[in-house]
Design a protein around this motif. Structure first.
Motif, mmCIF file in Angstrom:
data_model
loop_
_atom_site.group_PDB
_atom_site.id
_atom_site.type_symbol
_atom_site.label_atom_id
_atom_site.label_comp_id
_atom_site.label_asym_id
_atom_site.label_seq_id
_atom_site.Cartn_x
_atom_site.Cartn_y
_atom_site.Cartn_z
ATOM 1 N N UNK A 147 0.815 -1.212 0.000
ATOM 2 C CA UNK A 147 0.000 0.000 0.000
ATOM 3 C C UNK A 147 0.848 1.259 0.000
ATOM 4 N N UNK A 148 2.052 1.166 0.554
ATOM 5 C CA UNK A 148 2.933 2.348 0.606
ATOM 6 C C UNK A 148 3.286 2.846 -0.787
ATOM 7 N N UNK A 149 3.332 1.933 -1.741
ATOM 8 C CA UNK A 149 3.641 2.316 -3.141
ATOM 9 C C UNK A 149 2.499 3.164 -3.677
ATOM 10 N N UNK A 150 1.251 2.729 -3.400
ATOM 11 C CA UNK A 150 0.103 3.481 -3.889
ATOM 12 C C UNK A 150 0.052 4.851 -3.232
ATOM 13 N N UNK A 151 0.380 4.873 -1.947
ATOM 14 C CA UNK A 151 0.318 6.129 -1.216
ATOM 15 C C UNK A 151 1.341 7.130 -1.776
ATOM 16 N N UNK A 161 4.259 12.529 -11.900
ATOM 17 C CA UNK A 161 3.844 11.131 -12.028
ATOM 18 C C UNK A 161 3.831 10.701 -13.500
ATOM 19 N N UNK A 162 3.387 11.597 -14.397
ATOM 20 C CA UNK A 162 3.369 11.282 -15.828
ATOM 21 C C UNK A 162 4.775 11.089 -16.361
ATOM 22 N N UNK A 167 9.144 7.323 -18.086
ATOM 23 C CA UNK A 167 10.520 6.872 -17.916
ATOM 24 C C UNK A 167 10.575 5.427 -17.433
ATOM 25 N N UNK A 168 9.667 5.070 -16.520
ATOM 26 C CA UNK A 168 9.666 3.718 -15.956
ATOM 27 C C UNK A 168 9.328 2.672 -17.042
ATOM 28 N N UNK A 203 11.719 12.190 -4.903
ATOM 29 C CA UNK A 203 12.232 11.072 -4.099
ATOM 30 C C UNK A 203 11.142 10.057 -3.792
ATOM 31 N N UNK A 204 9.935 10.556 -3.453
ATOM 32 C CA UNK A 204 8.833 9.618 -3.177
ATOM 33 C C UNK A 204 8.511 8.770 -4.397
ATOM 34 N N UNK A 205 8.502 9.432 -5.566
ATOM 35 C CA UNK A 205 8.220 8.685 -6.801
ATOM 36 C C UNK A 205 9.326 7.675 -7.092
ATOM 37 N N UNK A 206 10.576 8.068 -6.821
ATOM 38 C CA UNK A 206 11.698 7.156 -7.034
ATOM 39 C C UNK A 206 11.532 5.909 -6.178
#
Length: 709
Positions: A147-151, A161-162, A167-168, A203-206
């Motif tokens: 769930x932490x990933x979704x958060x 996020x886009x 990139x991902x 950093x959170x997205x990373x």
């Protein structure tokens, strides 16, 4: 009884031919065999593994090293990596999960914005958003993603996020394209995490993407046994056989004979004497073929009665000389120094053409070239030096072709010029066909070899020709041309002591040469022999009518028997005179044979009037009859010229009649029985003599005298 006699004569003739031709050819073939033996014989060695080589050993043959080929094939087979089947469906499915997660987050944000604009209850908190997000995506994702990933994805701005999604997905696609296997899965995951870590994302997205990587990356590359086996077989088929080439150094002097070297020595037959017999058998067969061809040509010449002891000796000596010369120079020839270009091999065929005939010279051209290819093979059994074969053939053939219209010994020098051109062109042929790069100095050196070969061939031919002419009594065209010079002492003797005979001889020479050329006989020999055929008349010149100028005929004062004795004597007086001056045997034979055993009719019938018991044999020449075509033609032309000259008005009809009568008389009297002239050739001689005489005694304008004017 006659049949038995014929059988005995045939056996004796065959035995004579065997001794005259076969025995010399056997001797010549043995010489060829012994001289080229070490060029095909493989020397064997008594050596042991792990000892020191006492000399450099080369491979005598080209052979495949099958054991080494198998080892190399095995290495290539094993070096082929396993083949894997990459599943694009799995990659698309996993990338689809990524898109589903990011699409669900966008949808969740869109719902939150609507709730803010309305009078609805207070917006959802983060926990509630995660629960709502889990309702929007598949269970297969929610079960494996924390769930932490979704958060963290929810907390990131839409723009960030886009950018992260794009990139991902790019990194994931790259990894899946190369294939993800169990063995490299961890490294693939770490590779994506590493790329994300050093990106400019939040950093959170990373952190979210790094955790999401472990869910997205799964195995999509699976081992394919069929493709792997096919790839290995294909790689093995590309392996070239490992060859040991003829002339290749197997071990050098002073090196250790390892087990591998020992196996190579054993493979090429240097440790097994049984293999040596095969090249020797091959050489024996080749020499047998060469000897058979020479026998055929010599037998053919013998059938035309032109193969005497001098001709046989010439063929043997010339062949000995040429092959010995090639063998001597081959001892100093190496791969770096191609000395075969300097061999004056054309000397032999130049001599053969002049001493015997052109056909035999052309045949020997091919045979000498083949022997040269063996002798210059670098003593590597089973190989021929093709360059030497081609060079020797064209060099000799050019020499034969360029030696035309021989008038003197300088003709041989002029032939050398054509030979030089052929040699240089052949050398340039090898240079252009070769992959090796030749410098200008190399080209000049090789061209110099070709020029030297032609020059030496001409010089040696000029130097050796008198030896064969004088020592072996062989008559060449150059010798004949020398004998035809008016400055020759015997011709001067005829001119000064018997001028009528000299003129008669010139006329006979012209007729004989034309007739011999028409039937393929030696016209030059006929001409020169005709010059000397009546040399015996110089002993008593005034007893012959053509020399009786303003004097009384001495035959009127002696008996017909005495006159006949004097006339009949002149062929044999001439032969003795020619022998005294060491003239060629062919010319002496013509002088003796040109009257054969003909009847001296004038004095015979004159004596018969006085003495009816007179014997015809007493008024016949003792012979022998003409033995060669040239002697037979001269005998006919001698009688024809004398008869036509006696005519007051030699018309065409009278000429035809006289020639026909003389030819028919010679045939009926058996004077041509012992010469090789055929009936067809006799007719050609008849026709040629008539045409020539008609040209000489053609009609002329009768100029009026002063009185008539």
């Amino acid at each position: 009884m006659n049949s038995f006699k014929n059988i005995i004569e045939y056996i004796m003739k065959t035995r004579s031919k065997f001794l005259r031709i076969v025995v010399p050819i056997i001797a010549l073939s043995l010489y060829f065999f012994l001289l080229s033996f070490n060029n095909v014989y493989t020397e064997t060695y008594d050596i042991e593994p792990l000892t020191t080589a006492r000399e450099t050993i080369r491979s005598p043959i080209t052979i495949e090293n099958q054991q080494e080929t198998k080892r190399k094939t095995r290495e290539v087979y094993q070096s082929v990596q396993d083949r894997f089947d990459i599943s694009t469906e799995i990659a698309q499915e996993q990338i689809g999960y990524i898109a589903e997660i990011f699409n669900a987050v966008e949808k969740l944000e869109a719902e939150s914005m609507k709730e803010d604009d309305s009078d609805a209850p207070v917006p959802l908190n983060n926990r509630e958003k995660v629960e709502r997000l889990k309702q929007l995506i598949s269970n297969s994702i929610t079960e494996k993603v924390d769930d932490s990933v979704f958060l963290r994805l929810i907390d990131v701005s839409p723009e960030e996020r886009e950018q992260g999604e794009e990139l991902f997905i790019t990194y994931v696609q790259e990894v899946y394209e190369t294939g993800v296997r169990t063995a490299n899965m961890n490294s693939a995951i770490e590779s994506i995490k590493e790329n994300i870590r050093y990106s400019t994302l939040d950093d959170n997205l990373i952190e979210a993407l790094q955790e999401l990587t472990e869910f997205v990356i799964v195995e999509n590359s699976f081992y394919d046994a069929d493709k792997t086996e096919e790839a290995r077989k294909q790689a093995a088929s590309t392996v070239e056989p490992v060859m040991i080439n003829a002339g290749e150094v197997i071990v050098r002097e002073g090196e250790t004979i390892t087990n591998e070297v020992y196996e190579k020595l054993q493979l090429v037959g240097l440790l097994n004497e049984d293999r040596n017999v095969f090249p020797v058998i091959g050489l024996a067969i080749l020499i047998l073929l060469i000897g058979s061809i020479i026998f055929y040509e010599m037998n053919r010449i013998d059938n035309y009665k032109r193969l005497d002891k001098g001709a046989i000796a010439s063929i043997l000596l010339i062949s000995f000389f040429v092959v010995s010369l090639m063998k001597t120079i081959s001892l100093f020839t190496t791969h770096a120094n191609e000395l075969f270009f300097i061999v004056p091999v054309a000397t032999g065929v130049l001599l053969v053409k002049q001493l015997i005939n052109e056909r035999l010279a052309i045949v020997l051209t091919a045979l000498y070239a083949i022997l040269g290819g063996i002798i210059f093979n670098g003593q590597i059994p089973g190989t021929l030096n093709i360059e030497a074969v081609v060079y020797f053939f064209f060099s000799q053939f050019a020499a034969i072709v360029c030696l035309m219209n021989v008038k003197d010994r300088l003709s041989i020098v002029r032939s050398g010029i054509g030979m030089s051109i052929a040699n240089i062109v052949t050398i340039l042929l090898f240079v252009f066909l070769s992959f090796e790069k030749y410098s200008l100095a190399d080209l000049l050196l090789l061209s110099g070899y070709g020029l030297a070969s032609a020059f030496l061939s001409a010089v040696l031919t000029i130097g050796l020709l008198p030896f064969f002419e004088t020592g072996l009594g062989i008559l060449s065209d150059i010798k004949l041309l020398q004998l035809s010079s008016p400055n020759q002492p015997l011709l001067k003797k005829i001119l000064t002591e018997a001028p009528g005979t000299y003129h008669h001889s010139i006329m006979v020479a012209n007729l004989s040469e034309t007739a011999c050329d028409a039937i393929g006989a030696n016209g030059l020999l006929a001409r020169v022999a005709a010059y000397y055929h009546d040399i015996g008349k110089t002993v008593r010149p005034h007893y012959f009518i053509e020399n009786q100028l303003s004097i009384k005929n001495p035959h009127d004062m002696i008996s017909p028997e005495q006159s006949a004795e004097i006339i009949i004597r002149h062929p044999y007086d001439g032969a003795e005179l020619l022998k005294k001056h060491r003239m060629p045997k062919e010319i002496i034979d013509v002088a003796m044979q040109h009257h054969g055993t003909t009847l001296l009719k004038y004095f015979y019938f004159k004596e018969k009037e006085q003495n009816p018991t007179t014997r015809e044999a007493d008024f016949r020449y003792p012979g022998p009859k003409p033995q060669t075509k040239e002697a037979a033609v001269i005998s006919i032309c001698d009688s024809v010229e004398a008869a036509v000259r006696s005519l007051q008005e030699p018309t065409e009809e009278k000429i035809e009649e006289i020639v026909s009568n003389i030819v028919n008389e010679r045939l009926m009297d058996g004077q041509l029985d012992e010469c090789p002239l055929t009936i067809k050739e006799v007719k050609i001689v008849h026709q040629t003599i008539c045409e020539t005489l008609k040209g000489i005694f053609h009609s002329r304008i009768q100029y009026p005298s002063k009185e008539a004017k």
